[in-house]
Scaffold this active site. Structure first.
Site, PDB file in Angstrom:
ATOM      1  N   GLN A  50       0.817  -1.221   0.000  1.00 47.21           N
ATOM      2  CA  GLN A  50       0.000   0.000   0.000  1.00 47.21           C
ATOM      3  C   GLN A  50       0.852   1.273   0.000  1.00 47.21           C
ATOM      4  O   GLN A  50       0.342   2.362  -0.246  1.00 47.21           O
ATOM      5  CB  GLN A  50      -0.935   0.022   1.214  1.00 47.21           C
ATOM      6  CG  GLN A  50      -2.024  -1.045   1.177  1.00 47.21           C
ATOM      7  CD  GLN A  50      -2.901  -0.948   2.400  1.00 47.21           C
ATOM      8  OE1 GLN A  50      -2.614  -1.554   3.421  1.00 47.21           O
ATOM      9  NE2 GLN A  50      -3.970  -0.176   2.322  1.00 47.21           N
ATOM     10  N   CYS A  95     -10.462   0.735   3.908  1.00 51.86           N
ATOM     11  CA  CYS A  95      -9.085   0.493   3.474  1.00 51.86           C
ATOM     12  C   CYS A  95      -8.433   1.827   3.131  1.00 51.86           C
ATOM     13  O   CYS A  95      -9.049   2.652   2.451  1.00 51.86           O
ATOM     14  CB  CYS A  95      -9.102  -0.421   2.250  1.00 51.86           C
ATOM     15  SG  CYS A  95      -7.464  -0.780   1.603  1.00 51.86           S
ATOM     16  N   GLU A 138      -5.263  -7.497   5.595  1.00 51.90           N
ATOM     17  CA  GLU A 138      -3.904  -7.133   5.173  1.00 51.90           C
ATOM     18  C   GLU A 138      -3.240  -8.264   4.393  1.00 51.90           C
ATOM     19  O   GLU A 138      -2.499  -8.018   3.437  1.00 51.90           O
ATOM     20  CB  GLU A 138      -3.046  -6.745   6.382  1.00 51.90           C
ATOM     21  CG  GLU A 138      -3.531  -5.547   7.184  1.00 51.90           C
ATOM     22  CD  GLU A 138      -3.885  -4.337   6.334  1.00 51.90           C
ATOM     23  OE1 GLU A 138      -3.248  -4.120   5.292  1.00 51.90           O
ATOM     24  OE2 GLU A 138      -4.824  -3.611   6.708  1.00 51.90           O
TER      25      GLU A 138
END
Ligand SMILES: [Zn+2]
Length: 177
Positions: A50, A95, A138
């Site tokens: 990310q 998210c 995750e």
């Protein structure tokens, strides 16, 4: 180390993260930057992909009863593997890579994982509640999977429409929701 969040629909989020083989200063620097970044952006979990690093590294920090994310509750999880999973639970997930969108997602209620810490030591963890949900969320990132992939066809279509509108408003400097 300056980190920037990768946001959907950036294709980087679809990349599969590689196993960490070397537990060196570089990894430590990444983890040390990921934790404050996650706290600053109001996240409870963050996968390295990310922030544009395709390695199997996660940080998690579940708030306590007072809503505090204390450092002692910080978990650094490298190369996780699920060894057991049980039950089911539904939670409204969000998210950092899909801003302003929340949706009920079904997960296993409890999981056991094997993983490594920042120095490469093998660890084992049994998780339930929000921690279990967050780890599953995750770990999906490591496979290039996002929580919106789990929506029904009609919900996904609705999401794409809403998200497109939000991106457009962002670009044109229009008001956000
Ligand atoms: Zn996420």
């Amino acid at each position: 180390m300056k980190l920037i969040i990768v946001e959907y629909p950036d294709k980087k989020l679809r990349e599969k993260s590689k196993k960490v083989e070397v537990f060196d200063e570089k990894l430590h620097k990444l983890l040390d930057a990921m934790h404050p970044f996650m706290i600053r952006t109001n996240g409870i979990g963050l996968a390295a992909i990310q922030v544009n690093h395709a390695t199997q590294a996660l940080v998690l920090n579940i708030p306590d009863e007072d809503g505090e994310q204390s450092k002692e509750n910080l978990l650094e999880i490298i190369n996780p593997v699920i060894t057991a999973k049980n039950g089911e639970t539904v939670y409204q997930e969000g998210c950092l890579s899909v801003p302003s969108f929340y949706e009920d997602i079904q997960r296993f209620e409890t999981i056991s994982i094997n993983y490594q810490d920042r120095d490469g030591n093998t660890k084992r963890l049994e998780a339930d509640g929000l921690l279990s949900i967050a780890i599953q969320h995750e770990m999906d990132h490591l496979e290039g999977i996002l929580f919106i992939d789990k929506l029904s066809y009609s919900r996904r279509k609705k999401f794409e429409k809403e998200y497109k509108r939000m991106l457009k408003e962002k670009r044109t400097g229009g008001k956000k929701e």
